[in-house]
Write a protein that holds these residues in place. Structure first.
Motif, PDB file in Angstrom:
ATOM      1  N   ASN A 119       0.881  -0.782   0.267  1.00 42.01           N
ATOM      2  CA  ASN A 119       0.095  -0.220   0.225  1.00 42.01           C
ATOM      3  C   ASN A 119       1.189   1.330  -0.336  1.00 42.01           C
ATOM      4  OD1 ASN A 119       0.949  -0.079   2.709  1.00 42.01           O
ATOM      5  ND2 ASN A 119      -0.967  -0.562   3.530  1.00 42.01           N
ATOM      6  N   ASP A 120       0.684   2.505   0.643  1.00 38.97           N
ATOM      7  CA  ASP A 120       0.818   3.649   0.301  1.00 38.97           C
ATOM      8  C   ASP A 120       1.718   4.164   1.053  1.00 38.97           C
ATOM      9  OD1 ASP A 120      -1.187   4.165   1.691  1.00 38.97           O
ATOM     10  OD2 ASP A 120      -1.450   5.890   0.250  1.00 38.97           O
ATOM     11  N   ASN A 121       2.038   2.841   2.786  1.00 38.60           N
ATOM     12  CA  ASN A 121       2.597   3.355   3.115  1.00 38.60           C
ATOM     13  C   ASN A 121       4.414   3.676   2.928  1.00 38.60           C
ATOM     14  OD1 ASN A 121       4.545   2.884   5.740  1.00 38.60           O
ATOM     15  ND2 ASN A 121       2.706   1.191   7.237  1.00 38.60           N
ATOM     16  N   ARG A 122       4.987   4.291   3.323  1.00 42.22           N
ATOM     17  CA  ARG A 122       6.206   4.834   3.147  1.00 42.22           C
ATOM     18  C   ARG A 122       6.955   3.421   3.575  1.00 42.22           C
ATOM     19  NH1 ARG A 122      10.044   8.682   6.575  1.00 42.22           N
ATOM     20  NH2 ARG A 122      10.745   6.547   8.062  1.00 42.22           N
ATOM     21  N   ASN A 123       7.237   2.586   4.662  1.00 42.32           N
ATOM     22  CA  ASN A 123       7.655   1.289   4.941  1.00 42.32           C
ATOM     23  C   ASN A 123       7.303   0.226   4.115  1.00 42.32           C
ATOM     24  OD1 ASN A 123       9.682   2.671   5.854  1.00 42.32           O
ATOM     25  ND2 ASN A 123       8.602   2.865   7.529  1.00 42.32           N
ATOM     26  N   ALA A 124       5.834   0.169   3.101  1.00 40.39           N
ATOM     27  CA  ALA A 124       5.415  -1.159   2.701  1.00 40.39           C
ATOM     28  C   ALA A 124       6.168  -1.523   1.745  1.00 40.39           C
ATOM     29  CB  ALA A 124       4.162  -0.421   1.795  1.00 40.39           C
ATOM     30  N   ARG A 125       7.269  -0.885   0.870  1.00 41.53           N
ATOM     31  CA  ARG A 125       8.239  -1.743  -0.253  1.00 41.53           C
ATOM     32  C   ARG A 125       9.624  -2.879   0.821  1.00 41.53           C
ATOM     33  NH1 ARG A 125       9.372  -2.110  -5.364  1.00 41.53           N
ATOM     34  NH2 ARG A 125      11.935  -2.768  -5.162  1.00 41.53           N
ATOM     35  N   ILE A 126       9.275  -2.391   1.879  1.00 38.67           N
ATOM     36  CA  ILE A 126      10.780  -3.019   3.116  1.00 38.67           C
ATOM     37  C   ILE A 126      10.185  -4.185   3.713  1.00 38.67           C
ATOM     38  CG2 ILE A 126      11.956  -2.858   4.609  1.00 38.67           C
ATOM     39  CD1 ILE A 126      12.177  -0.429   4.387  1.00 38.67           C
ATOM     40  N   ASP A 127       8.719  -4.030   3.497  1.00 36.46           N
ATOM     41  CA  ASP A 127       7.383  -4.754   3.910  1.00 36.46           C
ATOM     42  C   ASP A 127       7.343  -5.979   3.547  1.00 36.46           C
ATOM     43  OD1 ASP A 127       7.640  -3.496   7.002  1.00 36.46           O
ATOM     44  OD2 ASP A 127       5.675  -3.134   6.445  1.00 36.46           O
ATOM     45  N   CYS A 128       7.027  -5.918   2.369  1.00 38.47           N
ATOM     46  CA  CYS A 128       6.709  -6.963   1.100  1.00 38.47           C
ATOM     47  C   CYS A 128       8.320  -7.228   1.083  1.00 38.47           C
ATOM     48  CB  CYS A 128       6.256  -5.768  -0.356  1.00 38.47           C
ATOM     49  SG  CYS A 128       4.654  -5.005  -0.490  1.00 38.47           S
ATOM     50  N   ALA A 129       9.361  -6.153   1.012  1.00 41.58           N
ATOM     51  CA  ALA A 129      10.703  -7.256   0.307  1.00 41.58           C
ATOM     52  C   ALA A 129      10.667  -8.533   1.600  1.00 41.58           C
ATOM     53  CB  ALA A 129      12.179  -6.429   0.646  1.00 41.58           C
ATOM     54  N   ASN A 130      10.936  -8.314   2.890  1.00 42.12           N
ATOM     55  CA  ASN A 130      10.995  -9.279   3.724  1.00 42.12           C
ATOM     56  C   ASN A 130      10.069 -10.175   3.319  1.00 42.12           C
ATOM     57  OD1 ASN A 130      12.872  -6.685   5.531  1.00 42.12           O
ATOM     58  ND2 ASN A 130      10.816  -6.616   6.747  1.00 42.12           N
ATOM     59  N   ALA A 131       9.044  -9.870   3.507  1.00 37.45           N
ATOM     60  CA  ALA A 131       7.535 -10.660   3.386  1.00 37.45           C
ATOM     61  C   ALA A 131       8.215 -12.630   1.579  1.00 37.45           C
ATOM     62  CB  ALA A 131       6.334 -10.590   2.748  1.00 37.45           C
ATOM     63  N   THR A 132       8.745 -11.591   1.133  1.00 30.84           N
ATOM     64  CA  THR A 132       8.804 -12.148   0.300  1.00 30.84           C
ATOM     65  C   THR A 132      10.459 -13.384   0.326  1.00 30.84           C
ATOM     66  OG1 THR A 132       8.335 -10.298  -1.595  1.00 30.84           O
ATOM     67  CG2 THR A 132      10.447 -11.465  -2.494  1.00 30.84           C
ATOM     68  N   GLN A 133      11.104 -12.166   0.545  1.00 30.34           N
ATOM     69  CA  GLN A 133      12.477 -12.961   1.209  1.00 30.34           C
ATOM     70  C   GLN A 133      12.287 -14.472   2.495  1.00 30.34           C
ATOM     71  OE1 GLN A 133      15.430 -13.134   0.354  1.00 30.34           O
ATOM     72  NE2 GLN A 133      16.600 -14.359   1.433  1.00 30.34           N
ATOM     73  N   ASN A 134      11.209 -14.156   3.300  1.00 30.88           N
ATOM     74  CA  ASN A 134      10.580 -15.138   3.571  1.00 30.88           C
ATOM     75  C   ASN A 134       9.569 -16.171   2.859  1.00 30.88           C
ATOM     76  OD1 ASN A 134      11.526 -14.104   6.754  1.00 30.88           O
ATOM     77  ND2 ASN A 134       9.415 -14.304   7.041  1.00 30.88           N
ATOM     78  N   MET A 135       9.419 -15.900   1.875  1.00 26.47           N
ATOM     79  CA  MET A 135       8.530 -17.327   0.793  1.00 26.47           C
ATOM     80  C   MET A 135       9.678 -17.913   0.604  1.00 26.47           C
ATOM     81  SD  MET A 135       5.116 -15.741  -0.423  1.00 26.47           S
ATOM     82  CE  MET A 135       5.733 -13.525  -1.093  1.00 26.47           C
ATOM     83  N   CYS A 136      10.522 -17.254   0.007  1.00 25.15           N
ATOM     84  CA  CYS A 136      11.683 -17.660  -0.815  1.00 25.15           C
ATOM     85  C   CYS A 136      12.715 -19.217   0.195  1.00 25.15           C
ATOM     86  CB  CYS A 136      13.117 -17.064  -1.238  1.00 25.15           C
ATOM     87  SG  CYS A 136      12.645 -15.765  -2.357  1.00 25.15           S
ATOM     88  N   VAL A 137      12.641 -18.351   1.528  1.00 24.50           N
ATOM     89  CA  VAL A 137      13.339 -19.259   2.209  1.00 24.50           C
ATOM     90  C   VAL A 137      12.682 -20.643   2.657  1.00 24.50           C
ATOM     91  CG1 VAL A 137      14.536 -19.743   4.548  1.00 24.50           C
ATOM     92  CG2 VAL A 137      15.094 -17.758   3.069  1.00 24.50           C
ATOM     93  N   ALA A 138      11.129 -19.997   2.921  1.00 24.40           N
ATOM     94  CA  ALA A 138      10.162 -21.640   3.068  1.00 24.40           C
ATOM     95  C   ALA A 138      10.347 -22.260   2.150  1.00 24.40           C
ATOM     96  CB  ALA A 138       9.305 -20.656   3.276  1.00 24.40           C
ATOM     97  N   ALA A 139      10.205 -21.950   0.861  1.00 23.20           N
ATOM     98  CA  ALA A 139      10.086 -22.805  -0.390  1.00 23.20           C
ATOM     99  C   ALA A 139      11.387 -23.725  -0.246  1.00 23.20           C
ATOM    100  CB  ALA A 139       9.834 -21.523  -1.856  1.00 23.20           C
ATOM    101  N   ASN A 140      12.520 -22.879   0.184  1.00 26.46           N
ATOM    102  CA  ASN A 140      13.429 -24.042  -0.015  1.00 26.46           C
ATOM    103  C   ASN A 140      13.579 -25.008   1.108  1.00 26.46           C
ATOM    104  OD1 ASN A 140      16.582 -24.633  -1.210  1.00 26.46           O
ATOM    105  ND2 ASN A 140      17.131 -23.308   0.845  1.00 26.46           N
ATOM    106  N   ALA A 141      13.015 -24.555   2.346  1.00 22.42           N
ATOM    107  CA  ALA A 141      12.926 -25.535   3.782  1.00 22.42           C
ATOM    108  C   ALA A 141      11.786 -26.510   3.191  1.00 22.42           C
ATOM    109  CB  ALA A 141      12.493 -24.527   4.597  1.00 22.42           C
ATOM    110  N   LEU A 142      10.960 -26.393   2.345  1.00 25.36           N
ATOM    111  CA  LEU A 142       9.974 -27.489   1.918  1.00 25.36           C
ATOM    112  C   LEU A 142      11.057 -28.067   0.359  1.00 25.36           C
ATOM    113  CD1 LEU A 142       7.030 -24.901   1.732  1.00 25.36           C
ATOM    114  CD2 LEU A 142       7.513 -27.146   3.164  1.00 25.36           C
TER     115      LEU A 142
END
Length: 185
Positions: free
Chosen positions: A100-123
């Motif tokens: 969304n337009d929150n000033r830190n949204a891009r960072i929040d999205c980056a954190n979630a994206t990295q979590n997904m990549c690490v989780a995928a590898n673990a699976l």
């Protein structure tokens, strides 16, 4: 070695996938990892769109290729004119992470994206952290149609995506720079 650290250290960007769709339970764990990512002031400024529809993935690829053609440089034209072009590397599942337009949204999205990549590898799944696909949303008229078809809420904009699937390649471990760590004690 600790399992979590091992998943971080062994994750690689996968750019070739088998056509087999991932299991729903694995997808659910990956999404759970995403929503547990750290967010600024716990605002959770993201929204996730899971795409497993090949026609929609082709539509997004075409929109990205159309934008690349408009850029006009040789490299962009070469990619756009490749009949096999896919910014998602033909993965059977793609998750778009919108902020969304929150000033830190891009960072929040980056954190979630990295979590997904690490989780995928673990699976045991392959993944690739993507941003270039956002070119598909450069034309406002095209973006409005795509956003509606994808169910991306008003006030949100695609930031990143994760391609997911069973790897059809085994990339080598890249050499890591060691001169980027500095201690002040």
């Amino acid at each position: 070695m600790n399992e979590t650290i091992n998943s971080m250290l062994t994750r690689r960007s996968i750019r070739s996938y088998k056509t087999t769709q991932i299991a729903e339970r694995d997808l659910n764990w990956i999404l759970e990892a995403a929503i547990y990512a750290a967010t600024s002031r716990n605002l959770q400024s993201w929204d996730f769109t899971v795409i497993q529809n090949n026609d929609m993935l082709k539509k997004l690829s075409k929109a990205a290729a159309d934008t690349l053609r408009k850029m006009g440089d040789a490299r962009s034209l070469e990619k756009a004119n490749d009949p096999d072009f896919s910014p998602f590397y033909h993965a059977p599942t793609v998750i778009i992470v919108s902020g969304n337009d929150n000033r830190n949204a891009r960072i929040d999205c980056a954190n979630a994206t990295q979590n997904m990549c690490v989780a995928a590898n673990a699976l045991g799944l392959g993944s690739c952290y993507l941003a270039s696909f956002t070119q598909a949303f450069d034309d406002p008229a095209v973006a409005a149609t795509l956003m509606k078809e994808l169910g991306i809420p008003d006030g949100y904009k695609p930031q990143f995506a994760v391609s997911l699937g069973y790897a059809n390649e085994k990339p080598a471990t890249p050499e890591r720079r060691r001169d980027v760590i500095h201690f002040v004690k």
